[in-house]
Structures are given as structure tokens and as C-alpha cells.
Design a protein around this motif. Structure first.
Motif, mmCIF file in Angstrom:
data_model
loop_
_atom_site.group_PDB
_atom_site.id
_atom_site.type_symbol
_atom_site.label_atom_id
_atom_site.label_comp_id
_atom_site.label_asym_id
_atom_site.label_seq_id
_atom_site.Cartn_x
_atom_site.Cartn_y
_atom_site.Cartn_z
ATOM 1 N N GLU A 50 -31.470 -7.158 34.544
ATOM 2 C CA GLU A 50 -31.582 -8.058 33.389
ATOM 3 C C GLU A 50 -30.412 -7.856 32.437
ATOM 4 O O GLU A 50 -29.884 -8.823 31.872
ATOM 5 N N GLN A 51 -29.989 -6.609 32.266
ATOM 6 C CA GLN A 51 -28.846 -6.333 31.394
ATOM 7 C C GLN A 51 -27.563 -6.906 31.991
ATOM 8 O O GLN A 51 -26.725 -7.454 31.269
ATOM 9 N N LEU A 52 -27.431 -6.797 33.282
ATOM 10 C CA LEU A 52 -26.254 -7.329 33.953
ATOM 11 C C LEU A 52 -26.198 -8.849 33.822
ATOM 12 O O LEU A 52 -25.141 -9.413 33.534
ATOM 13 N N VAL A 53 -27.325 -9.499 34.014
ATOM 14 C CA VAL A 53 -27.391 -10.958 33.860
ATOM 15 C C VAL A 53 -27.105 -11.355 32.418
ATOM 16 O O VAL A 53 -26.389 -12.330 32.156
ATOM 17 N N PHE A 54 -27.612 -10.579 31.465
ATOM 18 C CA PHE A 54 -27.357 -10.867 30.053
ATOM 19 C C PHE A 54 -25.870 -10.773 29.734
ATOM 20 O O PHE A 54 -25.309 -11.646 29.068
ATOM 21 N N HIS A 55 -25.211 -9.717 30.210
ATOM 22 C CA HIS A 55 -23.776 -9.564 29.951
ATOM 23 C C HIS A 55 -22.973 -10.656 30.639
ATOM 24 O O HIS A 55 -22.006 -11.179 30.064
ATOM 25 N N GLU A 93 -18.593 -4.089 23.979
ATOM 26 C CA GLU A 93 -20.023 -3.998 24.296
ATOM 27 C C GLU A 93 -20.252 -3.761 25.787
ATOM 28 O O GLU A 93 -21.094 -2.940 26.172
ATOM 29 N N VAL A 94 -19.492 -4.447 26.622
ATOM 30 C CA VAL A 94 -19.634 -4.263 28.072
ATOM 31 C C VAL A 94 -19.194 -2.859 28.476
ATOM 32 O O VAL A 94 -19.860 -2.191 29.268
ATOM 33 N N PHE A 95 -18.088 -2.387 27.919
ATOM 34 C CA PHE A 95 -17.607 -1.051 28.270
ATOM 35 C C PHE A 95 -18.534 0.036 27.748
ATOM 36 O O PHE A 95 -18.674 1.085 28.379
ATOM 37 N N ASP A 96 -19.159 -0.182 26.602
ATOM 38 C CA ASP A 96 -20.113 0.792 26.089
ATOM 39 C C ASP A 96 -21.380 0.885 26.953
ATOM 40 O O ASP A 96 -21.943 1.948 27.133
ATOM 41 N N SER A 97 -21.813 -0.249 27.476
ATOM 42 C CA SER A 97 -23.019 -0.263 28.286
ATOM 43 C C SER A 97 -22.741 -0.080 29.774
ATOM 44 O O SER A 97 -23.664 -0.093 30.582
ATOM 45 N N PHE A 98 -21.491 0.124 30.149
ATOM 46 C CA PHE A 98 -21.131 0.251 31.547
ATOM 47 C C PHE A 98 -21.817 1.427 32.259
ATOM 48 O O PHE A 98 -22.277 1.255 33.390
ATOM 49 N N PRO A 99 -21.911 2.596 31.634
ATOM 50 C CA PRO A 99 -22.595 3.702 32.356
ATOM 51 C C PRO A 99 -24.063 3.407 32.665
ATOM 52 O O PRO A 99 -24.556 3.781 33.735
ATOM 53 N N THR A 100 -24.746 2.725 31.782
ATOM 54 C CA THR A 100 -26.145 2.407 32.070
ATOM 55 C C THR A 100 -26.273 1.276 33.110
ATOM 56 O O THR A 100 -27.268 1.212 33.828
ATOM 57 N N LEU A 101 -25.284 0.424 33.172
ATOM 58 C CA LEU A 101 -25.324 -0.688 34.148
ATOM 59 C C LEU A 101 -25.021 -0.210 35.565
ATOM 60 O O LEU A 101 -25.490 -0.815 36.531
#
Length: 88
Positions: free
Chosen positions: A3-8, A78-86
Motif C-alpha cells: 500500500e505504501q509503494l502504491v501510494f508513493h 519522502e521516498v528516500f526517507d521511506s525507502f528502508p521500510t519499502l
């Protein structure tokens, strides 16, 4: 996670559409004005509208590119910050 990947992905695509809107509208407006002037003056040069459209988009990106880059920079951060969780 998906869901996070689709959101980004969705937010990035909408940002690209938003950033492309202003140069496209400017080129469309200049093309319309040049087309009307060509019809009135009966000038039949095919490269004239393209030249003015290209100059308009270049000037718009030259002078307004920094304003267009702010949302892009924010989205990239925002994408780079959330990259480890994705990528887990």
C-alpha cells in the motif's frame, strides 16, 4: 508494504502531471496566439509556432524551474526517507 509503494507511485505520478501542466499550458496558449496571428496575416511558415512554443517553455523552465523543483525535491526526500521500510 505494498500500500505504501502504491501510494508513493501514485503521488509521484500526480506530481509529474502537476509539474508538466504549466509548461504545456504555456505552450498551448502561445501556439494558439501564434496560430491566430498566422491566420490573420496569412503567414504559412510551419516552424514559426514551434519556435515560439519552444522559447516559451525554455524561458518558463529557466525562470520558474526553481519553483517547480520544490515539490519534486520534497517528494524525492519522502521516498528516500521511506525507502528502508519499502524494501524490507
Amino acid at each position: 508494504m505494498s500500500e505504501q509503494l502504491v501510494f508513493h507511485f501514485q503521488s509521484t505520478l500526480s506530481l509529474v502531471l502537476y509539474l508538466a501542466l504549466l509548461p504545456l499550458l504555456a505552450a498551448m496558449a502561445v501556439g494558439l496566439v501564434v496560430g491566430i496571428l498566422q491566420a490573420v496575416t496569412q503567414v504559412q511558415d510551419q516552424s514559426l509556432p514551434m519556435t515560439f512554443k519552444l522559447l516559451t517553455v525554455i524561458l518558463l523552465l529557466l525562470f520558474g524551474g526553481s519553483l517547480l523543483a520544490v515539490p519534486l525535491e520534497r517528494e524525492a526526500a519522502e521516498v528516500f526517507d521511506s525507502f528502508p521500510t519499502l524494501t524490507r
